[in-house]
Write a protein that holds these residues in place. Structure first.
Motif, PDB file in Angstrom:
ATOM      1  N   SER A 563       0.843  -1.082   0.183  1.00  0.00           N
ATOM      2  CA  SER A 563      -0.192  -0.073  -0.205  1.00  0.00           C
ATOM      3  C   SER A 563       0.959   1.241   0.011  1.00  0.00           C
ATOM      4  CB  SER A 563      -0.901  -0.081   1.094  1.00  0.00           C
ATOM      5  OG  SER A 563      -1.727   1.101   1.411  1.00  0.00           O
ATOM      6  N   LYS A 568      -2.487   1.540  -5.269  1.00  0.00           N
ATOM      7  CA  LYS A 568      -3.324   1.049  -6.382  1.00  0.00           C
ATOM      8  C   LYS A 568      -3.512   2.581  -7.018  1.00  0.00           C
ATOM      9  CE  LYS A 568      -8.029  -0.487  -7.062  1.00  0.00           C
ATOM     10  NZ  LYS A 568      -9.240  -0.976  -6.522  1.00  0.00           N
ATOM     11  N   LYS A 572      -2.523   1.154 -12.978  1.00  0.00           N
ATOM     12  CA  LYS A 572      -2.105  -0.190 -12.809  1.00  0.00           C
ATOM     13  C   LYS A 572      -3.072  -1.299 -12.734  1.00  0.00           C
ATOM     14  CE  LYS A 572       1.675   1.512 -10.017  1.00  0.00           C
ATOM     15  NZ  LYS A 572       2.194   1.930  -8.711  1.00  0.00           N
ATOM     16  N   GLU A 574      -4.551  -5.020 -11.876  1.00  0.00           N
ATOM     17  CA  GLU A 574      -4.429  -5.917 -10.774  1.00  0.00           C
ATOM     18  C   GLU A 574      -5.367  -7.124 -10.798  1.00  0.00           C
ATOM     19  OE1 GLU A 574      -7.025  -3.902  -7.254  1.00  0.00           O
ATOM     20  OE2 GLU A 574      -5.172  -2.743  -7.544  1.00  0.00           O
ATOM     21  N   THR A 581      -3.470  -9.029  -3.704  1.00  0.00           N
ATOM     22  CA  THR A 581      -3.745  -8.375  -4.745  1.00  0.00           C
ATOM     23  C   THR A 581      -2.389  -8.150  -5.346  1.00  0.00           C
ATOM     24  OG1 THR A 581      -5.915  -7.264  -3.907  1.00  0.00           O
ATOM     25  CG2 THR A 581      -4.876  -6.379  -5.868  1.00  0.00           C
ATOM     26  N   ARG A 583      -0.392  -6.394  -8.569  1.00  0.00           N
ATOM     27  CA  ARG A 583      -0.304  -5.293  -9.402  1.00  0.00           C
ATOM     28  C   ARG A 583       0.903  -4.974 -10.043  1.00  0.00           C
ATOM     29  NH1 ARG A 583      -1.413  -2.144  -4.557  1.00  0.00           N
ATOM     30  NH2 ARG A 583      -3.808  -2.478  -4.640  1.00  0.00           N
TER      31      ARG A 583
END
Length: 736
Positions: A563, A568, A572, A574, A581, A583
Motif C-alpha cells: 500500500s 493502487k 495499474k 491488478e 492483490t 499489481r
C-alpha cells in the motif's frame, strides 16, 4: 448469481489451467466472461455461477467461479460447435455436411453410431471411427471437468487428472479418489476426503489409510523432514484418520511390502520414509563414501605452491586457510565451512586459481539464482544454479534432469557454494551426474538455517565425521570493522549483539507495540532508508520476519508495504487472489519449485522458477490472466492458475531469504511464537545484510532469541547412513 447462455466466441484459452475468456450470447447481448472455463467451444450452452464486474478499460464482464456445460442441441449450434475444431479432423466444410445429413442428431450419432458417418461422401470407416474416438475423448474430458465443478474443486486439478489418466480418469477416481493426491495432481488430502465420503468409502479402507499416511509424510517433507519416527507417524495418523493404531500399523506394513514406504532403524528406533527420500539419502551416503575412498590423500605438501600464490596475489593466508587449500589440492574432497568475515571466499578463490593452474577447470554452482550470481561475482567465474547445471527436463511426477548417471557432466571438479541450502533430492541428483572420480568441494555456513527443501544435508555430512571438514573461525581485520560481521559472530556464540547504535551499519530501534513496530518498518522502507542512504525500497532493502502470521508476519507486512510502496492507481492493472492483490510493479516471490515455467534472458531460454526466487511484475493483463515477471533478468510468463505459488515479497520469512544478500535488511522482532524465535534464525537473518541492518522491536525479545539455542531439528537418516557406509553397522562389527 447464476446465468445461462451460449458461447459465441472464444477470445483466449489456457489449456494448462483451464482459464479462458469468452464472449457469451446472453439473452441476445454479447457478454465477456472470464474464469476457469475449461476447453469450452463455440456453440456450447453454459450455466455459470459467479459475479458481474466492471473493468475500467474493458467494461462489464462476468467472473465465473463455476461452469456447467451442456452440448448444443440445435443443428445450427452443433454446426458452429464442430466447425470450431473441437473434434480433430472435422472442419467447417465437414461440419456443415454432417449437420445437413443428421441435423439435431449429429452428436448422438457420432457418439453411439459412428458407422453412419460413412454416409457422408469421403468419410471412410476408418475415418468415422477416428472421429468417434476423438469425440469420445472430448466428452470424457467435459464429463471430468463437470465432475470437478460439481465437487467444487478447481478445474486445474481436473486438467492434471486428464493429463495423467486420460479417458480412464473418471473410472479410476471413482474407484479411488485418493489418486488425486499424487504428485502430478496434488489435490489436497482433505478435498479428496470429501469425494471419498460421498462415495461411501469406509474410514478404515486401506485406500484411505495409505493416502493419509502419505499425506502426513509429504506435509512433514514440506517442513523439512525426510522421515518420521514410526511411533510419531502412527500417533499423527490416528488423530487425523480416526482409526485404531493397529490398522495404521497394518497400512504402513503393507506400503513397505509394496516399497512405497521404507523403514530405517536409527538407534534401534524405526523411522518411516517415502521412497524418494529413502532413495536420496541411501544414494548420497553410498556415493560420498565411494568418492571419499577414491579421493585418497596424496600426502603431497603444497606449501610452496601456496607461498607462490600468496606472493602473486599479495595475500597472507591464515593457517586454517592454508589447510583448506592443501586439502583441496591433495585430496579434492572436503567441506569448507565458516561464518561471515572468516575468509571463505578468499580461500575458495585460491583453490579455483590453483586448480586452473593444474589444468583443472572446476564447475561452480549454487542452489538458487541469487546465490549463483553472488558466487559468480565473488569468484569472477561463471557460476550456475544446480538445476541449470543439470538441465531440467519437465514432465512426469518427479523432476528429471538431462544429466544423470547415463549422461554425466564433463568435469574434473565441482564446487558447491551455499551448501547449507542444498536439500536431499537436489544433492542426490547432482551426485548422480558427477563422474565417480570428480573432485568435490562443498562450501557453506553450518550455523545457518537448513535448506527449504527436505533434509539437513550439510549438517548431517559434517556431523557424520566421515568427510574432511575445514572450519574457518578467525575473523579478518577488515571484516572485523563491520558490526554486521562482529554481531553475527556474537549471536552465534550466544552473546547479545552490540545495539548502542554507535556503528554505521547495525541499528536497533525499540518499538514495544505491534502497530508502531509495523508502521516504523513501513517508514524505514518508504522514506527513512532511501533518504539517508539512497537505497531503493524494491531492489536494495528486504524485510525479513521470523513468521508468516501475526501483525509483524510477512502476510500483513506485505499488504502494508504494498500500500505504501506500490499503491493502487487507475493506470495499474491488478488481479486478486484469496490472500493477495497483485499489481504491476509489485515485488513477488515464487513459493514452490515449478520446473515447467519458461523464461527468457536476452537470447538465452530456459525453464524453471524455484522456491525463493524474487522478481518484479513488469506487465499484467487482467482480462487474459497473463502476468509477466522479471526474476533478475529472467523474464517469465504466468497465468492466474499459477498464482497460488506466488506471494508478495516486500517482506519475506528468514527461511526464504537463504542464499540471498541484500544491501539493507530490516528485521521486526516482537511477540510471536517462542519456537520461531531462535538463535540461528536470527544469525541467518543478520548475515543476509551486506551494508546495513535495522532491527525493530523489543530488547527483551532479542535477548530471548539469542539465548534460545533450539536448532532447526529435522528428522533425517543421512548422518546414520553415512556412518554405517564408512564404518559398517554396529551389529555387523560385533558379529565380526
Amino acid at each position: 448469481m447464476t446465468i445461462k447462455g451460449t458461447v459465441d466466441s472464444v477470445t483466449f484459452r489456457n489449456d494448462d489451467n483451464g482459464f479462458g475468456v469468452i464472449i457469451l450470447d446472453f439473452g441476445g447481448n454479447p457478454l465477456t466472461v472470464v474464469g476457469e472455463l475449461g476447453n469450452v467451444e463455440e456453440g456450447e450452452d453454459l450455466e455459470l455461477t459467479g459475479r458481474f464486474m466492471t473493468h475500467p478499460r474493458f467494461g462489464d464482464q462476468f467472473r465465473a467461479d463455476t461452469c456447467i456445460r451442456t452440448l448444443p442441441v440445435e443443428a445450427s449450434a452443433i454446426q458452429r460447435y464442430l466447425a470450431g475444431g473441437v473434434v480433430r479432423g472435422i472442419g467447417p466444410v465437414l461440419a456443415k455436411k454432417l449437420v445437413e445429413r443428421f441435423g439435431d442428431k449429429t452428436l448422438e450419432i457420432m457418439e453411439n453410431a459412428p458407422e453412419r458417418l460413412t454416409e457422408i461422401e469421403g468419410v471412410t470407416a476408418a475415418k468415422a471411427e477416428k472421429y468417434a474416438e476423438e469425440f469420445r475423448k472430448v466428452i470424457g474430458f467435459r464429463n471430468l471437468l463437470s465432475y470437478f465443478t460439481k465437487a467444487n474443486i478447481p478445474s486445474v486439478y481436473g486438467i492434471r487428472a486428464w493429463r495423467k489418466y486420460s479417458e480412464n480418469a473418471l473410472e479410476l477416481i471413482d474407484k479411488n479418489p485418493y489418486i488425486l493426491c499424487s504428485r502430478s495432481i496434488e489435490l489436497p488430502f482433505l478435498k479428496a476426503e470429501g469425494i471419498a465420503s460421498e462415495k461411501g468409502i469406509p474410514k478404515d479402507s486401506i485406500l484411505r489409510l495409505t493416502a493419509g499416511i502419505g499425506y502426513i509424510l509429504e506435509e512433514n517433507a514440506n517442513a523439512g523432514h525426510t522421515c518420521l519416527p514410526q511411533d510419531k507417524l502412527i500417533e499423527i495418523a490416528v488423530n487425523l484418520l480416526r482409526v485404531d493404531r493397529e490398522k495404521i500399523l497394518d497400512a504402513i506394513n503393507q506400503e513397505t511390502e509394496c516399497e512405497n514406504l521404507y523403514i530405517y532403524f536409527k538407534d534401534k528406533r524405526p523411522f518411516v520414509m517415502l521412497r524418494s527420500y529413502y532413495s536420496a539419502e541411501t544414494y548420497i551416503s553410498s556415493r560420498l563414501a565411494i568418492m571419499n575412498s577414491l579421493s585418497y590423500d596424496t600426502k603431497i605438501n603444497y606449501d610452496e605452491v601456496i607461498d607462490l600464490a600468496e606472493e602473486e596475489n599479495g595475500i597472507e593466508y591464515a593457517d586454517k586457510q592454508r589447510e583448506a587449500i592443501n586439502t583441496a589440492l591433495a585430496k579434492g574432497f572436503m567441506v569448507l565451512t565458516g561464518g561471515p568475515g572468516t575468509g571463505k571466499t578468499t580461500t575458495l578463490n585460491a583453490i579455483i586459481s590453483l586448480y586452473e593452474q593444474q589444468g583443472i577447470k572446476p564447475l561452480i554452482c549454487a542452489p538458487t539464482g541469487r546465490a549463483a550470481k553472488r558466487a559468480s561475482d565473488l569468484t569472477g567465474r561463471d557460476a550456475k544454479t544446480i538445476h541449470r547445471l543439470l538441465g531440467v527436463k519437465a514432465g512426469g511426477d518427479y523432476i528429471a534432469f538431462e544429466h544423470n548417471e547415463d549422461n554425466l557432466l564433463e568435469c574434473d571438479a565441482v564446487i558447491i557454494d551455499e551448501m547449507s541450502m542444498v536439500d536431499s533430492l537436489l544433492f542426490e541428483a547432482l551426485l548422480r551426474a558427477l563422474p565417480i572420480d570428480c573432485k568435490l568441494i562443498m562450501v557453506g555456513d553450518s550455523d545457518q538455517l537448513p535448506s527449504v527443501g527436505a533434509g539437513n544435508v550439510l549438517h548431517d555430512i559434517i556431523e557424520s565425521g566421515t568427510v574432511p571438514v575445514i572450519a574457518l573461525t578467525e575473523i579478518f581485520r577488515q571484516a572485523a570493522q563491520s558490526s554486521i560481521v562482529t554481531n553475527a559472530h556474537r549471536i552465534v556464540k550466544g552473546d547479545m549483539p552490540v545495539i548502542d547504535n554507535s556503528s554505521g551499519d547495525f541499528f536497533f530501534l525499540q518499538s514495544l507495540d505491534f502497530e508502531s513496530a509495523a508502521q516504523l518498518t513501513v517508514d524505514l522502507l518508504e522514506t527513512r532508508l532511501p533518504k539517508a542512504y539512497g537505497f531503493s525500497p524494491i531492489n536494495d532493502i528486504q524485510v525479513l520476519s521470523p513468521t508468516r502470521k501475526g501483525p509483524l508476519g510477512t502476510v500483513e507486512l506485505n499488504k502494508r508495504l504494498q500500500s505504501a510502496l506500490n499503491p493502487k492507481t487507475r493506470e495499474k492493472s491488478e488481479i486478486k487472489t484469496f490472500l493477495y492483490t497483485f499489481r504491476t510493479g509489485d515485488k513477488v516471490m515464487q513459493t514452490k519449485n515449478d520446473y515447467d515455467i519458461s523464461w527468457k534472458k536476452g537470447e538465452e531460454k530456459g525453464t524453471g522458477i524455484f522456491n525463493g526466487d524474487i522478481g518484479v511484475i513488469v506487465k499484467l493483463n487482467k482480462i487474459l490472466g497473463n502476468i509477466t515477471i522479471d526474476f533478475d533478468g529472467r523474464v517469465a510468463e504466468y497465468n492466474v492458475g499459477m498464482l497460488d505459488n506466488l506471494e508478495l515479497a516486500y517482506a519475506a520469512t528468514v527461511h526464504k531469504s537463504q542464499g540471498s544478500e541484500f544491501d539493507a535488511v530490516v528485521i521486526p522482532i516482537l511477540g510471536g511464537y517462542d519456537q520461531l524465535y531462535f538463535r540461528n534464525l536470527l544469525y541467518t537473518a543478520v548475515t543476509r545484510a551486506k551494508k546495513l541492518i535495522v532491527i525493530v522491536g523489543s530488547v527483551k525479545r532479542l535477548e530471548f532469541m539469542v539465548q534460545n539455542n533450539r536448532k532447526m531439528n529435522r528428522y533425517t537418516c543421512l548422518k546414520q547412513m553415512m556412518i554405517e557406509e564408512s564404518f559398517g553397522k554396529k551389529d555387523e562389527k560385533e558379529s565380526v
